[in-house]
Design an enzyme around this catalytic site. Structure first.
Site, PDB file in Angstrom:
ATOM      1  N   ASP A 404     -54.498-134.957  85.943  1.00 16.16           N
ATOM      2  CA  ASP A 404     -54.098-133.943  84.983  1.00 16.16           C
ATOM      3  C   ASP A 404     -54.941-134.393  83.598  1.00 16.16           C
ATOM      4  OD1 ASP A 404     -52.397-132.208  83.715  1.00 16.16           O
ATOM      5  OD2 ASP A 404     -51.082-133.650  82.805  1.00 16.16           O
ATOM      6  N   ARG A 801     -55.746-123.737  84.008  1.00 20.70           N
ATOM      7  CA  ARG A 801     -54.773-122.709  84.051  1.00 20.70           C
ATOM      8  C   ARG A 801     -54.236-122.709  85.220  1.00 20.70           C
ATOM      9  NH1 ARG A 801     -51.978-121.493  79.649  1.00 20.70           N
ATOM     10  NH2 ARG A 801     -53.189-120.790  78.130  1.00 20.70           N
TER      11      ARG A 801
END
EC number: 7.6.2.1
Length: 1143
Positions: A404, A801
């Site tokens: 992440d 996204r």
């Protein structure tokens, strides 16, 4: 769930499948209408695997699905049913121990999950019922309940916002635990709802639960007396998601629409499946080989037994007459029972105790991660956490790392670094050294000491204060009017430095705070009026006319404002690629140099432009914007056309550089992982520009990296259909990155191949949906394969996204690709849970975004920098230790049982054991178990410091190198060689059995004891030769095990045990040691057995660390290590010469 499936099968209410109707507050729409409340699932969250009632059967079923456990169960039952040479205890006791230990461990882990679920389900919430506020547990919330949530609380389910304490009927939330973004997002109440919720009569029609966090479609029917129902549309701006947190709003009321496992957060979770390591798969493969050897031995012995008995006088010799029962027994049944007896006799070739040792090694070894002081973080006062000890060795086999961005690679803490105005760079310094806080550091050479005009500076700062969607936090302190003269005029209001801001993007806050440093302060937005304080401490007021929102295709945002003087101004900020074509070209060159330099330094760059609109231009733009916003169809396209029309012919003022601070040592960690041969993919829900600059800052993208972009923006270039453009781009990128790329040798990455072009790949969530969509035709799988091949040939991949399930899809795609590479996912929020559960190894970071990732991970660490040591040191060592443990167990059991097999050729295939029953039972449990356990916990064939300094060492054990068929064959051949040596060495000694001074001969139990003594000493000393890191524990267990064997043999044979029917070893061991010949043979056989290892260690000199080619820029610590640290006799026996060569 079952009811819904039955409805679909039986053609039930079709509307129920597509949408749901919710009665707000469980109130009927009218008094005359009958009210039957619909049934929906409750609000319980379940992440546990077992219940109290199904734990025993479910756990036993899962454990006996393992081939080894099932095999030992069958052997145990055979020993119970059939008359076999050994006792059922020899198989039953170890099996019972393994099953019990595993059940206790898995039960404890599931109890922790139950405990975490209860914390969420039992959390008290406030609900409006019959006009009264009542408190109930979160799990008892029903769809239709009106729930109250106060500031800083987490929403207990998915809610439609009905009422807010804010005057503008909005509320602010953070969705950090859902999509990783910790910025404030604005949500709106449904218009025309009653202020008094008790009298609200309304129904909500909305779609059935689905996992897309950014999508929601519904409508609300509001019923009022004597009026037609009002219908209001509902979208994602009205939906408050479970897991999000209320911010800067005292309290809100919302109606529950999705609860429990139907909330969007729960639908984005993957089920927690049982993860198996590559080592376990190798063990099963080796096990099948040894099972084949076992069956072959049993078949050979059974066949030879009946061939032997078919000879005259051998079936029923005069001294061993058959009973009548034996004569009446069916021959084929007798052959089958003999076959089973041989299976049980040779059963010890399959090491049941290995599973006990492996379980203990994993369980005890996991404590070394928890105890590692380098993993302790003083800020949170916590260290590393191990949730699953089954995957320790998998940490040393990782090939792909999925990380992440927000909160993992970065701190999500943007800071204004510098700006460029009209070609001059301005860097903030202390106001006491520079009169206005600006410092001119570069610019056109001829104007080195000049600055942009004061008018340009103020226009630039005014643009920063006005072109944003930032709001001032209510709780901020009041601004007082005191002024400070002299050199401190830049900060006349020190309280404003502590002013709180709320924005949808952290870089917007950074720019507003950057303008504050230079004397322009944003005071807030009141009734469409934006107020700012300028350098002269005058308050300027601007009417906000329109906001042209940011979107990923335009990559810019604008505001249209009107000053008190009546001027209409448009201020625009955005990425350089979207601003430069829309301004005068002579202005671009002055600023391009600064933007490119800041981008290569990893800063997030934005360009700022403005335009003065005439009354006619504004009137036209205003009319077109209002018309586009009222459109019901193609609203986005119409708005985009107006935005593009307005944002032309602007003047470029300058550019900004904002730094998103990386996590401590993030860049060094990423470099080390890539140096170790791992490929790093960044999967984030954030914007592409922000994520791209982070990849540059982390050195995942280098200055020479060519970026291949596959996003909505690139798909819409050329004016063709998205699908056609997608196909063309994939083919083009595949040609450049795969077909035209030179062949890469194994193990070579960017650090060694600087002459070749490096590629980086960027994709967004919308494009990924086109590639992964299974509903498309056959071209979908073709696109997927092209995409995967391109990504695998890139040095780094950025996916922006991403929805949480898309992250898991990416991980699953790579995990199931050719070669089944080992994957690792690391994240800190609930939005990362899906990919953490999907990957072979899931790492949670104990960050600021809750503990969902930590609870669902296999391992948790306080910071990203700890990943380097976890993989390069702990992972490497765990793999080497357990690989050696597995090979060693198969080897020592082959040495153990081969003499037993050979013995059958000398005893008429009568299933006569070579070893005493006590030796058979104790060999794996006591005599040889502790040394290998200590080795598998403490061994460091290379020191931790060297492993951390030389990331390339990680590659030498990659792809399960030590558990391939080559090393396995070596250990098997070694076991066969030593087993033959043990048996025939002792057999040569017994060619003259009169080995005592008095002429007394040795018997078969003495023969077996000599073989067993040589066996125990050889396999234990073999392990001592393999040990490179000696501790007092190693000394204690190795020499202690040998001493215990000698003591036990004297003790067992020196006493008459009353509970034994027959005592085979009575004084056998003591008599054996009274023979000088026996001593000589024992010592000679041990030396001959270990000779190959001794010769290898002496003749094969280990490579010095200087022989390794070092990574460019690597510290020289690895070059000064001692030869003892770099010696790798263990690896020499399991690797070819090529495996030590780094090109």
């Amino acid at each position: 769930m079952l009811r819904r499936r039955l409805n679909r099968l039986l053609g039930g209410d079709e509307n129920r499948v597509d949408s749901r109707t919710i009665y707000v507050g469980h109130q009927p729409c009218s008094a005359t209408e009958g009210f039957t409340p619909p049934k929906f699932c409750d609000n319980r969250i379940v992440s546990s695997k077992y219940t109290l009632w199904n734990f025993l059967p479910k756990n036993l079923f899962e454990q006996f699905r393992r081939i080894a456990n099932f095999y030992f169960l069958i052997i145990f039952l055979v020993q119970v049913i059939v008359d076999t040479p050994t006792s059922p205890v020899t198989s039953g006791l170890p099996l019972f121990f393994v099953i019990t230990v595993t059940a206790i461990k898995q039960g404890y882990e599931d109890w922790l999950r139950h405990k975490a679920d209860n914390e969420v389900n039992k959390y008290p919430v406030r609900v409006l019922e019959d006009g009264r506020q009542t408190s109930k547990e979160s799990e008892k919330i029903k769809v239709g309940d009106i729930v109250e949530v106060i500031e800083d609380e987490t929403f207990p389910c998915d809610l439609i916002l009905l009422q807010s304490s804010r005057e503008d009927d909005t509320c602010f939330v953070t969705t950090a635990s859902l999509d990783g973004e910790s910025n404030h997002k604005t949500h709106y109440t449904v218009p025309d709802t009653e202020k008094d919720l008790e009298s609200l009569s309304a129904t909500i029609e909305c779609e059935q639960p689905q996992p897309d966090l950014y999508k929601f479609v519904g409508r609300m029917h509001i019923y009022k007396p004597d009026q037609d129902p009002l219908v209001r549309s509902l979208g994602p701006e009205n939906l408050l998601l479970k897991g999000a947190t209320l911010k800067n709003t005292k309290k809100i009321y919302g109606v529950a629409v999705y609860t429990g496992m139907e909330t969007k957060m729960a639908l984005n979770y993957q089920g927690k499946s049982q993860k198996r390591s590559a080592v376990e798969k190798s063990i099963n493969a080796f096990l099948l080989v040894y099972l084949c050897i076992l069956v072959s031995k049993a078949l050979v012995c059974t066949s030879l037994k009946y061939w032997w008995q078919s000879r005259d006088g051998q079936d029923e010799p005069w001294y061993n007459q058959k009973t009548q029962k034996e004569k009446d027994t069916n021959m084929y049944l007798k052959m089958f029972t003999d076959f089973l007896s041989f299976m049980v006799l040779f059963n010890f070739i399959i090491p049941v105790s290995m599973y006990v040792t492996v379980e203990m090694q994993k369980f005890l070894g996991s404590f070394f991660i928890s105890w590692d002081k380098d993993f302790f973080d003083p800020e949170i006062r916590e260290g590393a956490l191990v949730n699953t000890s089954d995957l320790n060795e998998e940490l040393g086999q990782v090939e792909y790392v999925f990380t992440d961005k927000t909160g993992t690679l970065t701190q999500n803490n943007m800071e204004f670094i510098e700006c460029c105005i009209d070609g001059f760079q301005y860097k903030y310094r202390d106001s006491r050294t520079e009169l206005d806080g600006f410092c001119v550091t570069d610019g056109p050479v001829s104007k080195l000491q000049q600055k942009a005009g004061r008018e340009k500076e103020e226009l630039f700062l005014r643009a920063l204060c006005l072109c944003h969607t930032v709001q001032v936090k209510e709780a901020g302190s009041q601004v007082d009017g005191d002024q400070v003269d002299g050199l401190d005029h830049l900060n006349p209001h020190p309280e404003e430095e502590e002013r709180g801001f709320i924005a949808s993007s952290p870089d917007e806050v950074a720019l507003v705070k950057g303008a504050m440093k230079y004397g322009f302060t944003f005071l807030g937005l009141e009734s469409k009026n934006m107020k700012i304080r300028n350098r002269q401490n005058d308050v300027e007021e601007y009417e906000l006319l329109h906001v042209l929102n940011f979107d990923p295709v335009r990559r810019r945002m604008s505001v249209i404002v009107k000053s008190k003087a009546g001027e209409t101004l448009l201020f625009c900020k955005g990425a350089d690629s979207s601003i430069f074509p829309r301004v005068r070209q002579e202005e671009v060159e002055r600023i391009r140099m600064h933007v490119e330099r800041n981008a290569t330094e990893g800063y997030r760059t934005l360009c700022v432009a403005f335009k003065q609109l005439s009354a006619e231009e504004f009137a036209l733009a205003d009319a077109e914007l209002r018309e586009a916003r009222l459109a019901l169809q193609d609203r986005e396209e119409k708005l985009m056309a107006v935005y593009n029309q307005v944002e032309t012919g602007m003047s470029l003022i300058g550019a900004t550089a904002v730094e998103d601070r990386l996590q401590e040592e993030a860049a060094e960690t990423m470099e080390a992982l890539q140096g170790a041969g791992m490929k790093v993919w960044v999967l984030t829900g954030d914007k592409m520009e922000t994520a791209k600059s982070t990849c540059y800052a982390c050195r995942l993208f280098q200055r020479g990296t060519e970026l291949l972009e596959l996003t909505v923006r690139t798909l819409e270039e050329g004016g063709r259909k998205r699908e056609e453009r997608l196909h063309d781009l994939l083919l083009e990128y595949h040609r450049r990155a795969v077909q035209d790329a030179p062949p890469v040798k194994g193990g070579v990455t960017r650090s060694w191949s600087t002459a070749n072009q490096d590629y980086g790949f960027i994709i967004d969530g919308a494009t990924l949906s086109l590639i992964m969509n299974p509903s498309l035709d056959a071209s979908s799988s073709r696109h997927k394969n092209l995409f995967l091949q391109i990504c695998q040939n890139c040095t780094a991949v950025l996916c922006c996204r991403m929805a949480p399930l898309q992250k898991a899809q990416i991980v699953k795609m790579v995990k199931n690709s050719k070669g089944s590479p080992i994957t690792l996912s690391i994240g800190d929020g609930a939005n990362d849970v899906s990919m953490i559960l999907e990957a072979h190894v899931g790492i949670g970071i104990k960050g600021k975004e809750g503990r969902q990732a930590v609870r669902n991970s296999d391992y948790a660490i306080p910071k990203l920098k700890h990943l380097k040591k976890l993989l390069l040191a702990h992972g490497h060592l765990y793999y080497v230790r357990i690989a050696h443990l597995v090979q060693y167990f198969f080897y020592k059991n082959l040495c153990f049982i081969l003499p037993q097999f050979l013995y059958q050729f000398f005893c008429g295939y009568s299933q006569q054991p070579l070893y005493d029953a006590a030796y058979l039972t104790m060999y794996n449990i006591c005599f040889t178990s502790m040394p290998i356990l200590a080795y598998s916990l403490l061994e460091q064939h290379i020191t931790i410091e060297v492993l951390l300094d030389n990331a390339t060492l990680y590659r030498e054990v990659a792809k399960n190198a030590m558990l391939r068929w080559g090393p396995f064959l070596y250990w098997t051949v070694l076991g066969v060689f030593q087993g033959l040596l043990f048996f025939f060495g002792a057999w040569f000694l017994f060619s003259n059995p009169a080995l005592q001074d008095n002429g007394q001969v040795f018997g078969n139990w003495s023969y077996g004891t000599i073989v067993f003594t040589v066996l125990v000493f050889t396999v234990t000393l073999k392990l001592a030769l393999d040990t490179r890191h000696w501790t007092w524990i190693n000394h204690f267990v190795i020499w202690g095990s040998l001493a215990f064997y000698v003591f036990f043999s004297f003790f067992w044979g020196g006493i008459i045990w009353p509970f034994l029917k027959q005592q085979r070893l009575y004084f056998v061991f003591a008599n054996m040691l009274s023979s000088v010949s026996a001593w000589l043979v024992i010592i000679l056989l041990i030396l001959l057995s270990l000779m190959p290892d001794i010769l290898l260690a002496v003749l094969r000199r280990p490579k010095s660390p200087r022989a390794r080619q070092k990574i460019p820029g690597q510290s020289s610590a690895g070059g000064t290590q001692s030869s003892r640290s770099s010696a790798r006799p263990l690896l020499m026996r399991t690797f070819s010469d090529e495996s030590n060569t780094v090109i």
